[in-house]
Design an enzyme around this catalytic site. Structure first.
Site, PDB file in Angstrom:
ATOM      1  N   ASP A 284       0.875  -1.174   0.000  1.00  0.00           N
ATOM      2  CA  ASP A 284       0.000   0.000   0.000  1.00  0.00           C
ATOM      3  C   ASP A 284       0.913   1.226   0.000  1.00  0.00           C
ATOM      4  OD1 ASP A 284      -1.510   2.219   0.712  1.00  0.00           O
ATOM      5  OD2 ASP A 284      -2.830   1.100   2.049  1.00  0.00           O
ATOM      6  N   ASN A 311       1.090   5.203 -11.266  1.00  0.00           N
ATOM      7  CA  ASN A 311      -0.242   5.106 -11.861  1.00  0.00           C
ATOM      8  C   ASN A 311      -1.355   4.946 -10.825  1.00  0.00           C
ATOM      9  OD1 ASN A 311      -2.376   4.102 -13.936  1.00  0.00           O
ATOM     10  ND2 ASN A 311      -2.107   2.376 -12.507  1.00  0.00           N
ATOM     11  N   ASN A 322     -20.085  18.237   1.550  1.00  0.00           N
ATOM     12  CA  ASN A 322     -20.506  16.915   2.025  1.00  0.00           C
ATOM     13  C   ASN A 322     -19.341  15.942   2.173  1.00  0.00           C
ATOM     14  OD1 ASN A 322     -23.242  17.513   2.071  1.00  0.00           O
ATOM     15  ND2 ASN A 322     -23.463  17.099  -0.123  1.00  0.00           N
ATOM     16  N   TYR A 376      -9.876  15.097  -5.693  1.00  0.00           N
ATOM     17  CA  TYR A 376      -9.204  14.417  -6.817  1.00  0.00           C
ATOM     18  C   TYR A 376      -8.496  15.442  -7.725  1.00  0.00           C
ATOM     19  CZ  TYR A 376      -8.828  11.206 -10.860  1.00  0.00           C
ATOM     20  OH  TYR A 376      -8.370  10.431 -11.907  1.00  0.00           O
ATOM     21  N   THR A 410     -12.446   1.898 -18.581  1.00  0.00           N
ATOM     22  CA  THR A 410     -11.934   1.014 -17.524  1.00  0.00           C
ATOM     23  C   THR A 410     -13.082   0.694 -16.562  1.00  0.00           C
ATOM     24  OG1 THR A 410     -11.376   2.815 -16.018  1.00  0.00           O
ATOM     25  CG2 THR A 410      -9.639   2.113 -17.520  1.00  0.00           C
TER      26      THR A 410
HETATM   27  P1  NAD Z   1      -8.431   1.555 -11.340  1.00  0.00           P
HETATM   28  O1  NAD Z   1      -9.243   1.885 -10.142  1.00  0.00           O
HETATM   29  O2  NAD Z   1      -8.956   0.525 -12.291  1.00  0.00           O
HETATM   30  O3  NAD Z   1      -6.938   1.132 -10.908  1.00  0.00           O
HETATM   31  C1  NAD Z   1      -6.210   1.815  -9.920  1.00  0.00           C
HETATM   32  C2  NAD Z   1      -5.264   0.842  -9.259  1.00  0.00           C
HETATM   33  O4  NAD Z   1      -4.558   1.536  -8.230  1.00  0.00           O
HETATM   34  C3  NAD Z   1      -6.001  -0.334  -8.601  1.00  0.00           C
HETATM   35  O5  NAD Z   1      -5.420  -1.555  -9.003  1.00  0.00           O
HETATM   36  C4  NAD Z   1      -5.811  -0.061  -7.124  1.00  0.00           C
HETATM   37  O6  NAD Z   1      -5.779  -1.240  -6.330  1.00  0.00           O
HETATM   38  C5  NAD Z   1      -4.474   0.676  -7.112  1.00  0.00           C
HETATM   39  N1  NAD Z   1      -4.313   1.417  -5.861  1.00  0.00           N
HETATM   40  C6  NAD Z   1      -5.216   2.245  -5.273  1.00  0.00           C
HETATM   41  N2  NAD Z   1      -4.758   2.681  -4.088  1.00  0.00           N
HETATM   42  C7  NAD Z   1      -3.532   2.121  -3.915  1.00  0.00           C
HETATM   43  C8  NAD Z   1      -2.565   2.176  -2.880  1.00  0.00           C
HETATM   44  N3  NAD Z   1      -2.777   2.902  -1.765  1.00  0.00           N
HETATM   45  N4  NAD Z   1      -1.421   1.486  -3.028  1.00  0.00           N
HETATM   46  C9  NAD Z   1      -1.191   0.752  -4.137  1.00  0.00           C
HETATM   47  N5  NAD Z   1      -2.073   0.657  -5.159  1.00  0.00           N
HETATM   48  C10 NAD Z   1      -3.237   1.327  -5.041  1.00  0.00           C
HETATM   49  O7  NAD Z   1      -8.208   2.941 -12.076  1.00  0.00           O
HETATM   50  P2  NAD Z   1      -7.763   3.258 -13.590  1.00  0.00           P
HETATM   51  O8  NAD Z   1      -8.971   3.751 -14.301  1.00  0.00           O
HETATM   52  O9  NAD Z   1      -6.980   2.173 -14.186  1.00  0.00           O
HETATM   53  O10 NAD Z   1      -6.844   4.554 -13.317  1.00  0.00           O
HETATM   54  C11 NAD Z   1      -5.427   4.501 -13.266  1.00  0.00           C
HETATM   55  C12 NAD Z   1      -4.914   5.904 -13.094  1.00  0.00           C
HETATM   56  O11 NAD Z   1      -5.397   6.729 -14.148  1.00  0.00           O
HETATM   57  C13 NAD Z   1      -5.366   6.566 -11.791  1.00  0.00           C
HETATM   58  O12 NAD Z   1      -4.315   7.369 -11.285  1.00  0.00           O
HETATM   59  C14 NAD Z   1      -6.536   7.435 -12.243  1.00  0.00           C
HETATM   60  O13 NAD Z   1      -6.734   8.524 -11.360  1.00  0.00           O
HETATM   61  C15 NAD Z   1      -6.049   7.874 -13.605  1.00  0.00           C
HETATM   62  N6  NAD Z   1      -7.122   8.289 -14.522  1.00  0.00           N
HETATM   63  C16 NAD Z   1      -8.035   7.398 -15.014  1.00  0.00           C
HETATM   64  C17 NAD Z   1      -9.014   7.839 -15.901  1.00  0.00           C
HETATM   65  C18 NAD Z   1     -10.045   6.901 -16.510  1.00  0.00           C
HETATM   66  O14 NAD Z   1     -10.844   7.343 -17.325  1.00  0.00           O
HETATM   67  N7  NAD Z   1     -10.055   5.627 -16.198  1.00  0.00           N
HETATM   68  C19 NAD Z   1      -9.073   9.190 -16.265  1.00  0.00           C
HETATM   69  C20 NAD Z   1      -8.129  10.070 -15.733  1.00  0.00           C
HETATM   70  C21 NAD Z   1      -7.148   9.607 -14.874  1.00  0.00           C
END
Ligand code: NAD
Length: 469
Positions: A284, A311, A322, A376, A410
């Site tokens: 973590d 990532n 809230n 965020y 995703t």
């Molecule tokens: P996701 O939720 O599918 O994956 C995120 C991963 O991060 C998960 O596997 C989770 O277990 C891991 N994680 C969370 N907290 C953690 C911690 N404390 N320690 C270790 N691992 C941890 O999300 P995603 O859609 O694949 O997004 C990946 C990145 O892209 C993120 O940073 C998200 O903010 C960013 N993002 C995504 C989108 C989108 O449209 N999906 C858009 C903009 C930005």
């Protein structure tokens, strides 16, 4: 999650219905499929405003592609195009053009004042209709921040408005438009970025600019099939979604990947790590010990690290009034503070090797702001500030850059309510959502050893979303 509308609208019945109802008709994007695929093919037209500084390098990069190279030869403002390489065929743009172009590439770096902007019109006006589906527009200019006169800065800065508008005009055919702003002596660093923007790897990147600086270090040549061979990479949040795709892509490019995720995701993480012959690291990243655990692991197994991709990210949405305090704290801790602390520990212990790469994942929410996402957006905007500041301090070819994804298909976006999801998908120049691979390919370009001049940038992977600047 699959985009049913995109599939329907590309049937003959769907196309007719969409046209008569005035609905968007997105073109399915072509993505990179084979490692032996040339980065570009078809006919490419190259043009150059008088005094262009990038044309020779462009010529040598493009001569190495599978494309048939043509150069604009008709007006005095475009004469330097002849320097684009001996293989280039002269083309008089005042005659009727029948060829379709896979790319229109213009070296605007010689433009010194706003009168000379006319060269853009001379090149693109007769040719833009000839851009093929999935085509590429690429303009190379000089970084306005380091232009010598206000007139030159105005002209070079105006390229941004031009490219963003072209992106909006060509997006309906799945085509993109992007801009490279180089430092005056950085033309030798263009190769990897030109390859990226002209290839299917940048399918969902449009309306973007990237700054290229001169780097003292960096590798000149890498194997196109395995540019990351012998490199060790660590990807956080690697068990699913975008992180899983980044892990697969860096491994595809030859890196050995340490796949990190929270202990609760270990089962899925093991599947990802064993598929790419990498190593799973349950951790973590918000715990106090995380920076040390990660650094110890890297030191013990590999003695150092070449690439780290931050990532892992979370959303904890609520309007500000809230929002419980742990929602605020968690978003900042995972999305921003953890990255800083891990990098600090790796740097203090000299574990990030020369020519190393740090990549952070931001979001267009961090650029535009978003209702219910003060926590965020704060964290993701902070990522951009961090990248810009740290880029100035890194030495020995090390770089740091960020990607800012827009709507990516995703689990996170599949969980959105239908109307918000549909709006997210369609409100961009390409009228569709991106795929995790689009973010991963952008990160792979940053990580390429020949991208040493790409430092301190945040590139949006958003299909030129209408949201944000
Ligand atoms: P996701 O939720 O599918 O994956 C995120 C991963 O991060 C998960 O596997 C989770 O277990 C891991 N994680 C969370 N907290 C953690 C911690 N404390 N320690 C270790 N691992 C941890 O999300 P995603 O859609 O694949 O997004 C990946 C990145 O892209 C993120 O940073 C998200 O903010 C960013 N993002 C995504 C989108 C989108 O449209 N999906 C858009 C903009 C930005």
């Amino acid at each position: 999650m699959s985009d049913l509308y995109l599939k329907l609208v590309n049937t003959s019945l769907g196309k007719t219905a969409a046209q008569s109802l005035g609905l968007p008709s997105p073109t399915p994007l072509k993505r990179w499929t084979r490692t032996d695929q040339p980065f570009t093919a078809g006919n490419i037209l190259i043009g150059c405003a008088s005094g262009g500084k990038a044309i020779t390098e462009l010529g040598s990069t493009l001569s190495a592609s599978a494309a048939m190279l043509h150069h604009a030869s008709n007006t005095a403002r475009l004469t330097d195009s002849a320097r684009a390489g001996t293989k280039a065929i002269p083309l008089d743009l005042t005659t009727e053009l029948r060829l379709k172009f896979s790319a229109l590439v213009f070296d605007a770096s010689g433009i010194k004042d706003t009168l000379q902007l006319r060269a853009l019109y001379d090149f693109f006006h007769p040719t833009i209709r000839q851009l093929a589906s999935d085509g590429r527009v690429l303009v190379i200019g000089l970084d306005p921040a380091i232009c010598k006169t206000p007139a030159q800065a105005a002209a070079q800065r105006s390229l941004e408005g031009f490219v963003r508008s072209v992106g909006k005009e060509v997006g309906k055919k799945g085509a993109t438009a992007n801009l490279i702003w180089m430092a005056p002596t950085a033309s030798g660093q263009l190769d990897s970025t030109v390859r990226f923007f002209l290839s299917p790897r940048s399918a969902y990147v449009s309306g973007q600019f990237v700054r290229i600086t001169k780097s003292a270090k960096g590798t000149n040549a890498v194997s196109p099939a395995a540019p990351l061979r012998d490199k060790v990479a660590l990807v956080t949040g690697a068990s699913r979604g975008i992180g899983e795709s980044i892990t697969d892509t860096l491994a595809r490019d030859g890196a050995t990947v340490i796949a990190l995720d929270i202990p609760a995701a270990m089962e899925q993480l093991e599947i990802v790590a064993s598929r790419i012959k990498g190593i799973a690291l349950p951790c973590d990243i918000t715990t106090t010990e995380a920076p040390q655990i990660i650094s110890d692991f890297v030191q013990e197994h590999f003695g150092g690290l070449d690439i780290i991709v931050h990532n892992a990210g979370i959303t904890r949405d609520k309007t500000l009034g809230n929002m419980p305090e742990h929602f605020w704290d968690m978003a900042i801790a995972v999305n921003l503070t953890a990255e800083e602390l891990i990098n600090e520990e790796l740097t203090n212990r000299e574990l990030l090797r020369e020519n190393g790469r740090i990549v952070c994942v931001s979001s267009i929410s961090g650029i535009a702001g978003n209702f219910g996402q003060t926590n965020y957006a704060t964290s993701k905007c902070g990522v951009i500030g961090y990248v810009e500041a740290l880029a100035k301090q890194l030495k020995d070819g090390r770089t740091i850059n960020a990607v800012a994804p827009g709507f990516i298909e995703t689990q996170m976006t599949a969980a959105m309510p239908f109307t918000i999801r549909e709006a997210g998908r369609r409100m961009n120049s390409l009228s569709q959502g991106g795929l995790p691979i689009d973010v991963a390919e952008t990160i792979a370009w940053y990580c390429n050893p020949t991208s040493a001049g790409v430092n301190g940038n945040t590139v949006r992977v958003c299909g030129q979303s209408l949201v944000g600047r």
